[in-house]
Design a protein around this motif. Structure first.
Motif, mmCIF file in Angstrom:
data_model
loop_
_atom_site.group_PDB
_atom_site.id
_atom_site.type_symbol
_atom_site.label_atom_id
_atom_site.label_comp_id
_atom_site.label_asym_id
_atom_site.label_seq_id
_atom_site.Cartn_x
_atom_site.Cartn_y
_atom_site.Cartn_z
ATOM 1 N N TYR A 254 0.827 -1.219 0.000
ATOM 2 C CA TYR A 254 0.000 0.000 0.000
ATOM 3 C C TYR A 254 0.863 1.271 0.000
ATOM 4 O O TYR A 254 0.592 2.229 -0.718
ATOM 5 C CB TYR A 254 -0.893 0.049 1.243
ATOM 6 N N ASP A 265 -8.052 2.800 -1.445
ATOM 7 C CA ASP A 265 -9.051 2.540 -0.401
ATOM 8 C C ASP A 265 -8.393 1.584 0.601
ATOM 9 O O ASP A 265 -8.192 0.413 0.292
ATOM 10 C CB ASP A 265 -10.296 1.910 -1.048
ATOM 11 N N ARG A 266 -8.057 2.110 1.759
ATOM 12 C CA ARG A 266 -7.297 1.298 2.726
ATOM 13 C C ARG A 266 -8.091 0.081 3.216
ATOM 14 O O ARG A 266 -7.518 -0.931 3.604
ATOM 15 C CB ARG A 266 -6.870 2.147 3.926
ATOM 16 N N GLN A 267 -9.422 0.189 3.182
ATOM 17 C CA GLN A 267 -10.273 -0.927 3.628
ATOM 18 C C GLN A 267 -10.131 -2.130 2.688
ATOM 19 O O GLN A 267 -9.858 -3.243 3.115
ATOM 20 C CB GLN A 267 -11.737 -0.451 3.642
ATOM 21 N N SER A 268 -10.311 -1.867 1.392
ATOM 22 C CA SER A 268 -10.258 -2.958 0.406
ATOM 23 C C SER A 268 -8.842 -3.170 -0.133
ATOM 24 O O SER A 268 -8.564 -4.192 -0.753
ATOM 25 C CB SER A 268 -11.180 -2.640 -0.777
ATOM 26 N N ASN A 295 -6.934 -6.311 -1.611
ATOM 27 C CA ASN A 295 -6.811 -7.467 -0.712
ATOM 28 C C ASN A 295 -7.524 -8.705 -1.239
ATOM 29 O O ASN A 295 -7.349 -9.795 -0.724
ATOM 30 C CB ASN A 295 -7.396 -7.123 0.661
#
Ligand SMILES: Cc1cc2nc3c(=O)[nH]c(=O)nc-3n(C[C@H](O)[C@H](O)[C@H](O)COP(=O)(O)OP(=O)(O)OC[C@H]3O[C@@H](n4cnc5c(N)ncnc54)[C@H](O)[C@@H]3O)c2cc1C
Length: 324
Positions: A254, A265-268, A295
Motif C-alpha cells: 500500500y 481505499d485502505r479498507q479494500s 486485498n
C-alpha cells in the motif's frame, strides 16, 4: 539519467504482457524487476501445478504448449523465459524500484541501480512479497513460514497449517504425502468455496480417514517453539508443532502505491483506477495484474490480469494519435 518511453515495474506475467503490447505500438519499454523474471512463480511451491490451463496463462499470442492440460511451475518458468526471448523484452532483473514521481509531464523512476525518465509508467508489482501476518504472540518465530516450498524436511514432524484456501490445502496434502503429521486450523465453518473442486475430494477423504486433522471455526492464540495454542468451540488446545505454515494470503504494498500519488481505499486495499483503461488517479500512471485487486487477490490472477496490457496499450495508442 536513462530515457525511455515506458517503464514497467515488475516482470511477472502481467508486466510481461503489458510490455509486449506497448512494444507493439513501437514504444521503447524497460521492465525493472527486483527479483528474477516471473519471480512470484519462481517462489511457488517447487511441485506446484497451476489450476489454469496453459492456454489461459499464455501471453502475447505465443502458444504455451504442455503435454498435460495444466502446467507445472517449471513449465511456466520455461514458457515465460521463452516469451521474453522471442519478444526481445528489455528486462533489468535484480533492480528494485524505490520511487516514482512526476516532474512536469514525465515520470522520474528511481531504482537501487539507476534513474530513468519515461512518459508512461505501469505498476505491475503483484502482492506476493507481502504476506499477511498473524497478530498473536510468536507469529514472528523462525519456524513460522508464509511460503511453502517442499514437504521433504517435515517427514515425521508435526506441522500446523493455518488457512483454508488453496495454498493451505495444497501444502497440507503435500505434507501428508511426505509423512508429516498435519493439523489444519481454519477460522471458517466449512471448506472455502475457492478450493479447487478437483482438489477437495482427496483432501476431505484424508480428513475423514484421520490422516489430516482439520479444525474449523478455529483461531490461533499463541505460537511457541514447540506448540500452537488454538481456540475452538470446544475450548483451548495446545497442539505440538515443529513447523507452522501460515497460508493466510498476501496483500499489495500500500505504502509504495501511495508514495506515487495513487489514491487507495485502505479498507479494500484497492488502488483507484479506471477499469476500462487501467489508469490510476495520476495521468499516464497505470496498474496491471493482481495489484489492481487490492486485498481480494482471488478476483484477479494471470488468466484475466494478462489482458490489462491490451487495455493500457489501447489508451496509450489513443494519446499517441492525439499528439500527432
Ligand atoms: C501457489 C500459487 C498458484 C497459483 N496458480 C495460479 C493459476 O493456476 N492461474 C492463475 O491465473 N493464477 C495463479 N496464481 C496467481 C498468480 O500467481 C498471480 O495472480 C500472478 O502472479 C499475478 O501476476 P502479476 O504480474 O500481477 O504479479 P506477480 O507475478 O506477483 O509479479 C510481480 C513482480 O513485481 C516484482 N516487484 C515487486 N515490487 C517491485 C519493485 N519495487 N521493483 C521491481 N520489481 C518489483 C516482483 O518481484 C514480481 O516479480 C497462483 C498463485 C500462487 C501463489
Amino acid at each position: 539519467m536513462n530515457t525511455t518511453d515506458a517503464i514497467i515495474i515488475g516482470a511477472g506475467p502481467c508486466g510481461l504482457s503489458a510490455a509486449i503490447h506497448l512494444q507493439k505500438l513501437g514504444l521503447q519499454v524497460v521492465l525493472l524487476e527486483k527479483g528474477s523474471i516471473v519471480n512470484s512463480i519462481y517462489r511457488y511451491p517447487t511441485h506446484q501445478t497451476f489450476f489454469s490451463s496453459s492456454l489461459k496463462l499464455s501471453i502475447g499470442d505465443i502458444p504455451f504448449i504442455t503435454a498435460k492440460e495444466k502446467p507445472q511451475r517449471n513449465d511456466a518458468l520455461v514458457y515465460y523465459r521463452t516469451v521474453a526471448e522471442l519478444e526481445q523484452l528489455d528486462i533489468r532483473s535484480g533492480e528494485e524500484v524505490t520511487s516514482v514521481r512526476k516532474d512536469g509531464g514525465k515520470f522520474v523512476i528511481t531504482s537501487d541501480k539507476a534513474v530513468y525518465t519515461a512518459d508512461y509508467t505501469i505498476v505491475a508489482t503483484g502482492y506476493y512479497d507481502q504476506p499477511n501476518t498473524l497478530d498473536v504472540p510468536g507469529a514472528d518465530l523462525p519456524h513460522v513460514h508464509h511460503y511453502f516450498k517442499e514437504a521433504h524436511p517435515y517427514f515425521r514432524k508435526h506441522v500446523l497449517v493455518i488457512g483454508g484456501k488453496n495454498s493451505a490445502v495444497d501444502a497440507a496434502l503435500e505434507l501428508e504425502r511426505a509423512g508429516a503429521y498435519v493439523t489444519v486450523v481454519y477460522r471458517g465453518s466449512d471448506y472455502s468455496k475457492s478450493v479447487k473442486p478437483w482438489i477437495l475430494p482427496g483432501f476431505e477423504s484424508l480428513v475423514n480417514s484421520g490422516k489430516i486433522r482439520m479444525l474449523f471455526d478455529a483461531s490461533v492464540e499463541e505460537i511457541t517453539e514447540t506448540a500452537v495454542t488454538v481456540r475452538t468451540y470446544d475450548g483451548r488446545e495446545e497442539i505440538p508443532s515443529d513447523a507452522v505454515f501460515a497460508m493466510i494470503g498476501y496483500h499489495p504494498d500500500y505504502d509504495f502505491l501511495e508514495t506515487m500519488g495513487i489514491r487507495l481505499d485502505r479498507q479494500s486495499g484497492c488502488p483507484e483506477y479506471d477499469p476500462d483503461t487501467m489508469e490510476t488517479s495520476v495521468r499516464n500512471l497505470f496498474i496491471a495484474g493482481v495489484i489492481a485487486a487490492g486485498n481480494n487477490a482471488n478476483s484477479i490472477f494471470i488468466e484475466n490480469g494478462r489482458h490489462h496490457g491490451e487495455q493500457i496499450a489501447g489508451t496509450v495508442m489513443g494519446r499517441m494519435d492525439a499528439d500527432l
